[in-house]
Design a protein around this motif. Structure first.
Motif, PDB file in Angstrom:
ATOM      1  N   UNK A 150       8.729  48.372  13.028  1.00  0.00           N
ATOM      2  CA  UNK A 150       8.504  48.833  14.400  1.00  0.00           C
ATOM      3  C   UNK A 150       8.476  50.356  14.465  1.00  0.00           C
ATOM      4  N   UNK A 151       7.636  50.919  15.315  1.00  0.00           N
ATOM      5  CA  UNK A 151       7.653  52.372  15.511  1.00  0.00           C
ATOM      6  C   UNK A 151       8.999  52.826  16.076  1.00  0.00           C
ATOM      7  N   UNK A 152       9.295  54.103  15.896  1.00  0.00           N
ATOM      8  CA  UNK A 152      10.565  54.640  16.383  1.00  0.00           C
ATOM      9  C   UNK A 152      10.696  54.564  17.895  1.00  0.00           C
ATOM     10  N   UNK A 153       9.577  54.452  18.584  1.00  0.00           N
ATOM     11  CA  UNK A 153       9.605  54.412  20.046  1.00  0.00           C
ATOM     12  C   UNK A 153      10.000  53.027  20.574  1.00  0.00           C
ATOM     13  N   UNK A 154      10.152  52.043  19.687  1.00  0.00           N
ATOM     14  CA  UNK A 154      10.494  50.684  20.100  1.00  0.00           C
ATOM     15  C   UNK A 154      11.947  50.367  19.767  1.00  0.00           C
ATOM     16  N   UNK A 155      12.542  49.538  20.597  1.00  0.00           N
ATOM     17  CA  UNK A 155      13.855  48.963  20.316  1.00  0.00           C
ATOM     18  C   UNK A 155      13.780  47.484  20.664  1.00  0.00           C
ATOM     19  N   UNK A 156      14.684  46.689  20.078  1.00  0.00           N
ATOM     20  CA  UNK A 156      14.641  45.271  20.411  1.00  0.00           C
ATOM     21  C   UNK A 156      16.014  44.632  20.288  1.00  0.00           C
ATOM     22  N   UNK A 157      16.184  43.536  21.036  1.00  0.00           N
ATOM     23  CA  UNK A 157      17.424  42.775  21.049  1.00  0.00           C
ATOM     24  C   UNK A 157      17.121  41.304  20.796  1.00  0.00           C
ATOM     25  N   UNK A 158      18.097  40.600  20.220  1.00  0.00           N
ATOM     26  CA  UNK A 158      17.953  39.171  19.927  1.00  0.00           C
ATOM     27  C   UNK A 158      19.070  38.380  20.584  1.00  0.00           C
ATOM     28  N   UNK A 159      18.764  37.133  20.870  1.00  0.00           N
ATOM     29  CA  UNK A 159      19.806  36.214  21.322  1.00  0.00           C
ATOM     30  C   UNK A 159      19.488  34.825  20.760  1.00  0.00           C
ATOM     31  N   UNK A 160      20.318  34.394  19.811  1.00  0.00           N
ATOM     32  CA  UNK A 160      20.175  33.076  19.218  1.00  0.00           C
ATOM     33  C   UNK A 160      21.003  32.055  20.013  1.00  0.00           C
ATOM     34  N   UNK A 161      20.782  30.797  19.695  1.00  0.00           N
ATOM     35  CA  UNK A 161      21.521  29.725  20.349  1.00  0.00           C
ATOM     36  C   UNK A 161      23.019  29.908  20.078  1.00  0.00           C
ATOM     37  N   UNK A 162      23.816  29.921  21.102  1.00  0.00           N
ATOM     38  CA  UNK A 162      25.259  30.118  20.971  1.00  0.00           C
ATOM     39  C   UNK A 162      25.704  31.533  21.230  1.00  0.00           C
ATOM     40  N   UNK A 163      24.782  32.501  21.192  1.00  0.00           N
ATOM     41  CA  UNK A 163      25.141  33.890  21.498  1.00  0.00           C
ATOM     42  C   UNK A 163      25.341  34.044  23.002  1.00  0.00           C
ATOM     43  N   UNK A 164      26.422  34.691  23.363  1.00  0.00           N
ATOM     44  CA  UNK A 164      26.685  34.914  24.789  1.00  0.00           C
ATOM     45  C   UNK A 164      26.010  36.181  25.297  1.00  0.00           C
ATOM     46  N   UNK A 165      25.790  37.147  24.408  1.00  0.00           N
ATOM     47  CA  UNK A 165      25.177  38.415  24.792  1.00  0.00           C
ATOM     48  C   UNK A 165      23.991  38.717  23.887  1.00  0.00           C
ATOM     49  N   UNK A 166      23.158  39.622  24.359  1.00  0.00           N
ATOM     50  CA  UNK A 166      22.048  40.108  23.543  1.00  0.00           C
ATOM     51  C   UNK A 166      22.591  41.023  22.443  1.00  0.00           C
TER      52      UNK A 166
END
Length: 218
Positions: A150-166
Motif C-alpha cells: 500500500x502507498x504511504x498515504x493509505x492506512x487500513x484496519x481489520x476485524x476478524x470473527x471474534x474481534x471486538x475492535x478494529x
C-alpha cells in the motif's frame, strides 16, 4: 391547354438561433459529464487496494480448493501477502524469507539453463544433495506468491470473527487469514482509508466474495 405549375423547393437548414441553442445544450451536457467522469476516475484509483485484495482472495481460495491444501493471506503494515500456508507461528519475516528464497531459486535456474545451453549438465552422475532436496521442497511451496504494497498515504484496519475492535495494521500488527481446501474462510472485514477516500468491505465466509461494501470518495 396546358397548365404549368411551378413548385418552389423548400430549403432546409438551421437558423442562427437554433445553432446557438444546440451549442448551449451541448455545453451544458459536457459540463455535467466531465465532473462525473472525473469522480469515476478518482473512485477507481482510491479503490485500487480493495480491488487488489478482492482479486487476491479469489485466486487464493481457488488455489486452496484445486490443490487440496491450505493457503493464506497475511496482513502487516506494508500491505497484503499471499502464499501457501506453512506455519501458524510465522510472521512478516516468513514472507521476507520466502521472497529471498524465490530470488535464489530464480538465480539458480538461470545458471542451470545457461549451463545446459552450453551442453553442460551440472547434476550429471550425482544424486541430489540435502540442500537441493530442501530447495525442491521450497520450490513446491512457492508455486504462488503475490504481494500488494500500500502507498504511504493509505492506512487500513481489520476485524476478524471474534474481534471486538478494529485492529490498526499500521501499528506493526500481523494478521493471518487462512483459506481451507473446503473453500471456507473466517469472516473478515477491512477498512481502507486515504486522505480523500474511505472503504469498508466485508467478505463472505463461504464464497470469499464481497458480501457488503460502503465508502466515500472526495
Amino acid at each position: 391547354m396546358k397548365i404549368q405549375r411551378h413548385h418552389r423547393r423548400r430549403e432546409f437548414g438551421f437558423s442562427l438561433v437554433e445553432i446557438v441553442v444546440a451549442l448551449a445544450i451541448v455545453g451544458v451536457m459536457i459540463a455535467i459529464s466531465v465532473p462525473s467522469i472525473d469522480s469515476i476516475r478518482k473512485e477507481k484509483l482510491a479503490r485500487e487496494p480493495v480491488t487488489a485484495l478482492a482479486k487476491m482472495v479469489r485466486e487464493t481460495r481457488k488455489r486452496a480448493m484445486s490443490e487440496g491444501r491450505p493457503y493464506q493471506i497475511a496482513f502487516d503494515s506494508r500491505g497484503f501477502h499471499t502464499a501457501r500456508f506453512f506455519s501458524p507461528y510465522g510472521k512478516s519475516e516468513e514472507f521476507d524469507q520466502l521472497q529471498r528464497d524465490l530470488e535464489v531459486i530464480a538465480q539458480e535456474q538461470e545458471i542451470i539453463e545457461a549451463s545446459r545451453a552450453r551442453g553442460i549438465d551440472l547434476n550429471a552422475g550425482a544424486g541430489p544433495t540435502e540442500a537441493q532436496q530442501q530447495m525442491d521442497v521450497a520450490r513446491e511451496g512457492m508455486t504462488y506468491f503475490e504481494k500488494v504494497e500500500l502507498p504511504d498515504t493509505y492506512s487500513y484496519k481489520l476485524r476478524f470473527y471474534g474481534d471486538t475492535d478494529w485492529v490498526d495494521m499500521t501499528t506493526g500488527e500481523f494478521k493471518r487469514w487462512v483459506f481451507q481446501p473446503s473453500g471456507m474462510l473466517d469472516p473478515m472485514q477491512i477498512q481502507v482509508q486515504s486522505d480523500n477516500a474511505f472503504f469498508e468491505v466485508e467478505f463472505h465466509p463461504l464464497t470469499g466474495d464481497v458480501k457488503s461494501e460502503s465508502g466515500w470518495v472526495e
